[in-house]
Design an enzyme around this catalytic site. Structure first.
Site, PDB file in Angstrom:
ATOM      1  N   LYS A 137      30.639  39.272  38.540  1.00 46.65           N
ATOM      2  CA  LYS A 137      31.543  39.832  39.039  1.00 46.65           C
ATOM      3  C   LYS A 137      31.460  40.603  40.471  1.00 46.65           C
ATOM      4  O   LYS A 137      32.567  40.989  41.176  1.00 46.65           O
ATOM      5  CB  LYS A 137      32.105  41.283  38.219  1.00 46.65           C
ATOM      6  CG  LYS A 137      32.570  40.577  36.770  1.00 46.65           C
ATOM      7  CD  LYS A 137      33.841  39.966  36.878  1.00 46.65           C
ATOM      8  CE  LYS A 137      34.467  39.415  35.429  1.00 46.65           C
ATOM      9  NZ  LYS A 137      35.790  38.810  35.613  1.00 46.65           N
ATOM     10  N   GLU A 167      41.116  46.646  36.581  1.00 48.75           N
ATOM     11  CA  GLU A 167      41.194  46.571  35.040  1.00 48.75           C
ATOM     12  C   GLU A 167      39.962  46.122  34.490  1.00 48.75           C
ATOM     13  O   GLU A 167      38.959  45.451  35.412  1.00 48.75           O
ATOM     14  CB  GLU A 167      42.345  45.597  34.507  1.00 48.75           C
ATOM     15  CG  GLU A 167      41.924  44.005  34.716  1.00 48.75           C
ATOM     16  CD  GLU A 167      41.579  43.672  35.909  1.00 48.75           C
ATOM     17  OE1 GLU A 167      41.965  44.289  37.083  1.00 48.75           O
ATOM     18  OE2 GLU A 167      40.916  42.605  36.079  1.00 48.75           O
ATOM     19  N   SER A 172      26.867  33.758  33.414  1.00 51.58           N
ATOM     20  CA  SER A 172      27.649  34.554  34.167  1.00 51.58           C
ATOM     21  C   SER A 172      27.315  36.192  34.161  1.00 51.58           C
ATOM     22  O   SER A 172      27.514  36.680  35.080  1.00 51.58           O
ATOM     23  CB  SER A 172      29.192  34.270  33.964  1.00 51.58           C
ATOM     24  OG  SER A 172      29.231  34.558  32.523  1.00 51.58           O
TER      25      SER A 172
END
Lengths: 397, 256
Positions: free
Chosen positions: A91, A113, A379
């Protein structure tokens, strides 16, 4: 540059995408689009982005040959270690890119969010770095199941606002973030965490995440003498880590691209988040894409044990890649993902995020040959999921 | 002539338009609310089609939408309830709601049904103007349904002039940068924006909405436009004890 992956000027990938936003957000989205197109190719932006990805986020992330996992599944399996990035997931690649856009636009307040909290943490992190106010919307249920990330965001100086509507998960957090943006159009920049939302978000998030596949090309080439693996596997909620690792390979048709969705309790149970399996075309959060909905066009509540995959839509580019057959989308259940998380931990000493565990769990469903080279995108790391893992242990092992 | 155009031809000031969410408070209150509003003398009615994820709405309309859906409201049920509406009233009627339920039902089918039912227009906040002109305008025109465009404090003058040029009914002036809800009064920055619009010499009539709470804000809005739209404040009245008819009559009378 591979053209097929880039949306058209109105943000469409085939029939999916666009910018289905109320007029209240139009000027905001339009000015973001202009700034994005103006600076994405500029040397100043690229230099700063790459510097931060390297010196701050710790890139490139390693490509690791997982020998014991390879032995078990009878193929040569590599792990792309996005879990080793600063903040513990892919991210951060995107939030670094977007915070630079926000600064360029002179915005002083950041909203986001978050589902699993990984995007929230990555946003709170770059806000601390840049000294900007940060408000993160998070479903009340997700705040409970990913509590360590709530604490991290708060330590980083962010305000975490619970979303209390609906199932109190990612969809509801996104609704609240959009409402905040409507109410604060002047000073606020919305850092969206996945390849979802109105154009240009799907385009820019996938571009910021494409660093994953850019690195993979050279890393695999150095280890295997070829840039192209036989398979690339990534989990898909909104689909940003998958978009990042697929990006440079879209036009390389010899590489099989596998997206893995969360089946929850099973795709036929009604408690699932496997949007591509059970969804139909519609509009969610500013984008025309596949989404889970009832006959009346009301968006239905998704379910997955993984807060990061618990979303009733999917990025429009994945809807399009599914339609065209370029990517194959499979799904795995909560239980299969939990088993895979333990398996990776015991075989390779890597505790993956629950989201990433879905990608690993698909290995047993592929017909792999010994010569096949497989790359799985890890991830994120599993620290945030320890409570879920501990709770599940008794029933699994 | 479309009833919306007829209204603006007959009345140039103090137009009162009321929004309510269909299926709220009771699933089958739709026709009664319309009849009461008509009798109470409002000028136009916006029938809200509830949606699961109303991102442009504040807490009151979020709440009424959630309740309406729980009650079992659907678009096809709404059309069913409205079947006889033109035997009861000749007031201009608009459907207001988000695009996904319309898309799912089929845009053409929705417009044809609107035409048959006697619906005059739509307000679909998340259907962008560009999508409308490219994909759907012909269908709207063929069925005689007027789609309504929103202008906001952020809209540039070019944008406002463009929307004015393609508008076939009225422009919906979103009063403030906010989701739907209730405001006690307008600040000077809002009034500046209203008067800027007033001085632009637009061809389309304007109704001001978002934040109109009572006679004070209604009168203020009417100074700068042909009228105003009340949503949240009216929806809140529907929760009150007593008969729907009495509550609606009393509420509307406060604007006289």
């Amino acid at each position: 540059m591979n053209k097929t992956f880039i949306s058209d000027s109105r943000g469409y990938y085939g029939q999916y995408g666009g910018a289905f936003i109320p007029e209240m957000l139009r000027e905001n989205v339009e000015s973001l689009r202009q700034v994005y197109y103006n600076i994405i190719g500029s040397e100043e932006f690229i230099t700063e982005f790459k510097m931060l990805l390297g010196d701050y986020a710790g890139r490139p992330s390693p490509l690791f040959h997982a020998r014991r996992l390879s032995e078990k599944y009878g193929a040569k399996i590599y792990l792309k270690r996005e879990d080793l990035n600063h903040t513990g997931s892919h991210k951060i690649n995107n939030t670094i890119g977007q915070i630079l856009l926000a600064k360029k636009m002179g915005k002083t307040r950041i909203i986001a969010e978050t589902g699993a909290g990984q995007h929230g943490v990555a946003t709170a992190t770059v806000c601390a770095l840049m000294g900007l106010e940060c408000v993160v919307y998070m479903g009340e249920l997700d705040m409970a199941r990913q509590e360590p990330n709530v604490k991290r965001m708060e330590m980083l100086g962010a305000t975490v606002v619970p979303a209390t509507c609906g199932n109190k998960t990612l969809k509801d957090a996104t609704n609240e973030a959009l409402r905040d943006w409507i109410c604060n159009p002047e000073d606020t920049f919305y850092i969206i965490g996945s390849v979802v939302g109105p154009h240009p978000y799907p385009d820019l998030v996938s571009k910021f995440q494409s660093v994953i596949s850019e690195e993979l090309l050279t890393q695999l080439s150095a280890k295997e003498g070829t840039e192209d693996p036989d398979y690339i596997i990534a989990c898909v909620g909104g689909g940003s880590n998958a978009a990042g690792i697929f990006y440079k390979y879209i036009d390389r048709k010899n590489v099989k691209l596998i997206g893995v969705e969360a089946a929850g309790k099973g795709v036929d149970t009604g408690e699932t988040a496997a949007t591509i399996s059970v969804g139909e075309p519609g509009i969610i959060h500013g984008s025309k894409t596949l989404l889970m909905q009832n006959d009346d066009g009301q968006i239905t509540e998704p379910y997955s044990i993984s807060a990061g995959l618990d979303y009733p839509g999917v990025g429009p580019l994945h809807a399009w890649l599914a339609d065209t057959g370029r990517c194959t989308y499979l799904n795995v259940t909560d239980k299969e993902a939990l088993i895979a998380a333990y398996e990776l931990t015991r075989l390779e000493g890597i505790i993956p995020a629950l989201e990433s565990a879905h990608a690993i769990a698909v290995l047993g469903k592929l017909e792999l040959k010994p010569a096949d080279i497989v790359v799985i995108n890890i991830s994120g790391r599993g620290d945030k999921d320890m409570q879920t893992y501990i709770n599940a242990k008794g029933s699994l092992i | 002539m479309n009833r919306i155009n007829r209204l603006f031809r007959q009345k140039e000031k103090n137009i009162l338009s009321i929004y309510f969410t269909a299926g709220y408070p009771g699933l089958n209150d739709t026709m009664e609310i319309i009849t009461c509003l008509d009798k109470a003398g409002v000028d136009m009615i916006e029938i809200g089609m509830p949606f699961s994820d109303p991102v442009a709405d504040g807490p009151v309309i979020q709440g009424s939408s959630e309740k309406a859906l729980k009650n079992g409201m659907t678009l096809s049920l709404l059309f069913n309830q409205l079947k006889e509406v033109r035997k009861r009233t000749d007031i201009p009627l608009l459907l207001m709601g988000y695009f996904n339920p319309i898309f799912k039902y089929g845009v053409e089918k929705v417009l044809e049904t609107c035409n048959k039912t006697g619906i005059d227009g739509t307000i679909i906040p998340d259907l962008p103007v560009e999508e409308y002109t490219d994909q759907y305008e012909k269908l709207f025109t063929a069925n005689g349904i007027i789609n309504t465009f929103l202008i906001t404090p952020q809209s540039s003058e070019t944008r406002i002039r463009y929307l004015d040029s393609i508008s076939k009914g009225f422009l919906y002036v979103v009063s403030t940068s906010a989701t739907t809800g209730i405001k006690k009064s307008f600040e000077s920055s809002h009034l500046e924006y209203f008067s800027k619009l007033n001085e632009m010499g637009l061809r389309s009539p304007r109704l001001t909405g978002f934040g109109i709470s009572g006679k004070g804000t209604f009168d203020q809005a009417c100074l700068y436009s042909e009228g105003a739209i009340i949503g949240s404040a009216f929806v809140r009245v529907l929760e009150d004890k007593g008969s729907l008819h009495e509550n609606i009559r009393k509420f509307i009378n406060t604007f006289r």
